[in-house]
Design an enzyme around this catalytic site. Structure first.
Site, short mmCIF file in Angstrom:
data_model
loop_
_atom_site.label_atom_id
_atom_site.label_comp_id
_atom_site.label_asym_id
_atom_site.label_seq_id
_atom_site.Cartn_x
_atom_site.Cartn_y
_atom_site.Cartn_z
N LYS A 16 -15.46 -15.74 5.92
CA LYS A 16 -17.08 -15.53 5.78
C LYS A 16 -17.91 -15.17 4.82
CE LYS A 16 -16.54 -13.96 10.75
NZ LYS A 16 -17.19 -12.38 11.80
N GLY A 51 -12.32 -4.05 0.74
CA GLY A 51 -13.96 -3.83 0.96
C GLY A 51 -14.34 -2.54 0.77
N GLY A 60 -6.89 -7.02 -0.11
CA GLY A 60 -7.14 -7.28 0.96
C GLY A 60 -5.47 -9.07 0.78
N ARG A 75 0.85 -0.96 0.34
CA ARG A 75 -0.05 -0.24 0.16
C ARG A 75 0.69 1.13 -0.28
NH1 ARG A 75 -4.61 -1.76 4.06
NH2 ARG A 75 -6.33 -3.27 2.37
#
Length: 400
Positions: free
Chosen positions: A199, A381, A357, A34
């Site tokens: 998830k 996200g 991510g 990043r």
């Protein structure tokens, strides 16, 4: 949306909202992707004589200073990448920040301490958030939004601050938005989506939207076990979100009716013990068919048959979006599924997007040349919410 070419930056204090939320092991940066991603924007502003004030969040401090979330190591690494000294302010809007900014000459750079050390940054109260934004605005003449990983957050430095200063998008955000438009407006087919991670609830929105756009959806990671359970299979002690099974069944039904190919693992690596991710001692595991997971075992990666199947499903793709690892890639014994997907993307002639991510981190940690992919996003996200069709506050603010 204006770009930095539209701003006269020479001699001006330019506030750059970056996303420098890098993983740290103590004070050691374990993945500087990043930082490297935003460095070209900062370098361009420096070359044009701007006095650059960089700001970012890191982690989730509780609205007050916390040494383990300090950006001090990032200031050092940013300076190394830019090839110049980066002044570091030990606060966000206090004496140190004011002194650091006041001390900048044209073409120099300062980094403020973690924005989330101030409760106003993430406050749900509009007035409190705006008050912090006004303090930040006092440090700058112009605003450049280039923290794509934060544009889905309605935070002071992302949403409120652009309204207070002349503003533009940095090169990173302009690139990210251009890539995401290719995934929503100008798609080369077949369009294959690979989704993994822990998830299924994190991916429901994007699945819902992509069922209208994708030709093929491949599922891996911990989320796969909720799909397998929905099909009536035993998943042992694998990750499972039982409350999501009705939604998963609905999506599987919709996919069938729309002719979207939904592909689930056919075999998995299972173990009774979660691996040691620190020492990375050899794991004890076996490979079983996905419908034969023992009741006392946990699925930790896709198996060899699934790796071959997924590579075949990616081979003829025109466009690929991948978000989420296929297993516990941090351990070498459970990294082969994620490696196989990354290699299949490299072998494909498709336009390939790694959706930020853990997927982006995995590509680098597993030793792949990131320049060989079409694009590696800096915002997991944010990428997902864009593909869900949501309005992202940070992008809306830059368009205003």
């Amino acid at each position: 949306m204006k770009t930095i070419e539209d701003l006269d930056v020479a001699g001006k204090r330019v506030f750059v909202r970056a996303d420098l939320n890098v993983p740290l092991d103590g004070t050691t940066i374990t993945d500087d992707g990043r930082i490297r991603a935003v460095a070209p924007t900062i370098a361009k502003l420096v070359e044009r004589g701007a006095r650059v004030v960089v700001a970012s969040h890191l982690g989730r401090p509780k609205g007050e200073p916390d040494p383990k979330f300090s950006l001090a190591p990032v200031a050092v690494r940013l300076g190394e990448i830019l090839g110049r000294d980066v002044a570091f302010a030990t606060d966000t809007v206090g004496d140190s920040a004011e002194a650091a900014v006041a001390g900048l000459a044209d073409g120099e750079v300062a980094l403020l301490e973690n924005l989330r050390f101030n409760a106003g940054e993430t406050s749900k109260d509009d007035a409190e958030r705006k008050a912090f934004a006004e303090q930040l605005a006092g440090l700058a003449d112009l605003y450049v939004g280039d923290g794509f990983g934060a544009v889905h957050r309605k935070h002071a430095s992302v949403y409120d601050l652009p309204a207070l200063l002349p503003h533009a998008a940095g090169d990173l955000i302009a690139t990210e938005v251009g890539v995401l438009k290719k995934l929503t407006e100008e798609v080369a087919r077949p369009y294959v989506v690979v989704l993994g991670g822990a998830k299924v609830s994190d991916k429901l929105g994007v699945i819902d939207n992509l069922l209208e756009k994708a030709d093929r959806i491949l599922i891996g990671g911990g989320m796969a076990y909720t799909f397998l359970k929905a099909q009536g299979h035993e998943v042992g002690i694998s990750l499972l979100q039982e409350d999501q099974i009705p939604t998963v069944l609905e999506y599987l039904d919709r996919a069938q009716k729309r002719g979207v190919e939904f592909v689930l693992p056919v075999d998995v690596l299972v173990s009774a013990d979660f691996p040691d991710l620190k020492g990375k001692t050899p794991a004890t595991f076996e490979t079983v068919d996905a419908d034969k997971i023992p009741a006392d075992q946990e699925g930790l990666d896709i198996g060899p048959k699934t790796r071959e199947l997924y590579a075949a499903k990616l081979a003829d793709a025109g466009t690929v979006f991948w978000n989420g690892p296929m297993g516990v890639f941090e351990h070498p014994d459970y990294a082969n599924g994620t490696k196989a997907v990354a290699q299949a993307l490299l072998d494909s002639a498709a336009f390939t997007v790694v959706g930020g991510g853990d997927s982006a981190a995995a590509v680098r940690i597993l030793g792949f040349d990131e320049t060989k992919f079409g694009h590696i996003s800096t915002g997991g996200g944010a990428s997902l919410e864009y593909l869900e069709g949501k309005t992202l506050p940070g992008l809306a603010a830059l368009e205003g």
